[in-house]
Design a protein around this motif. Sequence first.
Motif, PDB file in Angstrom:
ATOM      1  N   PHE A   1      50.113  40.882  42.431  1.00 11.21           N
ATOM      2  CA  PHE A   1      48.863  41.380  43.075  1.00 11.21           C
ATOM      3  C   PHE A   1      48.976  40.782  44.279  1.00 11.21           C
ATOM      4  O   PHE A   1      48.796  41.574  45.309  1.00 11.21           O
ATOM      5  CB  PHE A   1      47.851  40.650  42.246  1.00 11.21           C
ATOM      6  N   GLU A   2      49.145  39.475  44.642  1.00 12.67           N
ATOM      7  CA  GLU A   2      48.887  39.035  45.888  1.00 12.67           C
ATOM      8  C   GLU A   2      50.016  39.434  46.865  1.00 12.67           C
ATOM      9  O   GLU A   2      49.743  39.648  48.232  1.00 12.67           O
ATOM     10  CB  GLU A   2      48.840  37.322  45.723  1.00 12.67           C
TER      11      GLU A   2
ATOM     12  N   SER B   1      38.585  48.817  46.623  1.00  7.20           N
ATOM     13  CA  SER B   1      39.206  47.574  47.265  1.00  7.20           C
ATOM     14  C   SER B   1      40.684  47.548  46.531  1.00  7.20           C
ATOM     15  O   SER B   1      40.877  48.255  45.383  1.00  7.20           O
ATOM     16  CB  SER B   1      38.437  46.550  46.872  1.00  7.20           C
ATOM     17  N   LYS B   2      41.323  46.800  47.002  1.00  4.49           N
ATOM     18  CA  LYS B   2      42.495  46.291  46.374  1.00  4.49           C
ATOM     19  C   LYS B   2      42.357  45.859  44.909  1.00  4.49           C
ATOM     20  O   LYS B   2      43.124  46.238  43.989  1.00  4.49           O
ATOM     21  CB  LYS B   2      43.493  45.254  47.186  1.00  4.49           C
ATOM     22  N   GLU B   3      41.507  45.003  44.589  1.00  5.00           N
ATOM     23  CA  GLU B   3      41.191  44.465  43.212  1.00  5.00           C
ATOM     24  C   GLU B   3      40.730  45.509  42.222  1.00  5.00           C
ATOM     25  O   GLU B   3      41.078  45.363  41.306  1.00  5.00           O
ATOM     26  CB  GLU B   3      40.150  43.467  43.436  1.00  5.00           C
TER      27      GLU B   3
ATOM     28  N   PHE C   1      43.566  47.455  41.209  1.00  6.25           N
ATOM     29  CA  PHE C   1      44.536  46.659  40.613  1.00  6.25           C
ATOM     30  C   PHE C   1      43.828  46.914  38.927  1.00  6.25           C
ATOM     31  O   PHE C   1      44.717  46.971  38.259  1.00  6.25           O
ATOM     32  CB  PHE C   1      44.557  45.160  41.085  1.00  6.25           C
ATOM     33  N   ARG C   2      42.544  46.419  38.888  1.00  8.07           N
ATOM     34  CA  ARG C   2      41.972  46.596  37.712  1.00  8.07           C
ATOM     35  C   ARG C   2      42.407  47.894  36.807  1.00  8.07           C
ATOM     36  O   ARG C   2      42.447  48.085  35.890  1.00  8.07           O
ATOM     37  CB  ARG C   2      40.285  46.548  37.607  1.00  8.07           C
TER      38      ARG C   2
ATOM     39  N   CYS D   1      49.093  32.713  42.281  1.00 10.58           N
ATOM     40  CA  CYS D   1      47.886  33.100  43.122  1.00 10.58           C
ATOM     41  C   CYS D   1      47.435  32.107  43.706  1.00 10.58           C
ATOM     42  O   CYS D   1      47.216  30.952  43.201  1.00 10.58           O
ATOM     43  CB  CYS D   1      46.897  33.926  42.204  1.00 10.58           C
TER      44      CYS D   1
ATOM     45  N   GLN E   1      42.052  33.895  44.605  1.00  7.09           N
ATOM     46  CA  GLN E   1      42.546  34.663  43.475  1.00  7.09           C
ATOM     47  C   GLN E   1      42.641  34.408  42.049  1.00  7.09           C
ATOM     48  O   GLN E   1      43.291  35.147  41.207  1.00  7.09           O
ATOM     49  CB  GLN E   1      44.071  35.425  43.992  1.00  7.09           C
TER      50      GLN E   1
ATOM     51  N   ILE F   1      41.894  37.052  39.416  1.00  8.16           N
ATOM     52  CA  ILE F   1      42.772  37.967  39.047  1.00  8.16           C
ATOM     53  C   ILE F   1      43.652  37.234  37.851  1.00  8.16           C
ATOM     54  O   ILE F   1      44.027  38.189  37.069  1.00  8.16           O
ATOM     55  CB  ILE F   1      43.856  38.171  40.427  1.00  8.16           C
TER      56      ILE F   1
END
Length: 199
Positions: free
Chosen positions: A28-29, A54-56, A59-60, A117, A121, A124
């Motif tokens: 992720f990071e 968003s990036k998060e 990711f989800r 992370c 983060q 995450i």
Amino acid sequence: MPRTGRPREFNRDEAVTAAMNLFWEHGFESTSISQLRAVMGNISAASFYAAFDSKEALFREAVERYKSTFGQVTDRFRDTSLTSKAAIEQGLRQSARIQTENSHPLGCLLVLSAVNCSPEQQHIQEILAKERERVHGWLENCIERAVANGELPASTDIPMLLTLFETFLRGISIQARDHVPYETIDAAITQLMTVWDAI
């Protein structure tokens, strides 16, 4: 005057798959938004945020895509049409097969994509820990079912056996990343399952 081609049409489904593979490979990071935009056909930042927020959030969504595709191999652990031993053995073998295939990143996204992370983060890591806990529960239920139906003796040390199989399952990711071939891991699974027979 040269003709300008039409802009490439944005395919959200393909974009999520491409993002999943990036997160799977780099974590992720370490995966940047510019890398994500690039694999989506060099879409603009505005298009990226309009599509995924968003990036998060992306990711989800990538984690959900992984669970519904490659991650389905662990569903075998909750297949009550099989004996518990067969469910665990087939789940391990299929997981090893998927994790060592070269058509996508090696290992397991749920294990590898947030190994490290920053403190910011931490959530995450918690997302992935929750997903691994789900599989942990399936394995535990599978072993408990074996004890309940007499497939294993009542004296079975369930936490020990659960830890043994789960540690092996998680360890496949590192073995796969180190290019240990499927055949070697498969032979190790055969040996591992003799523990079940010996109980």
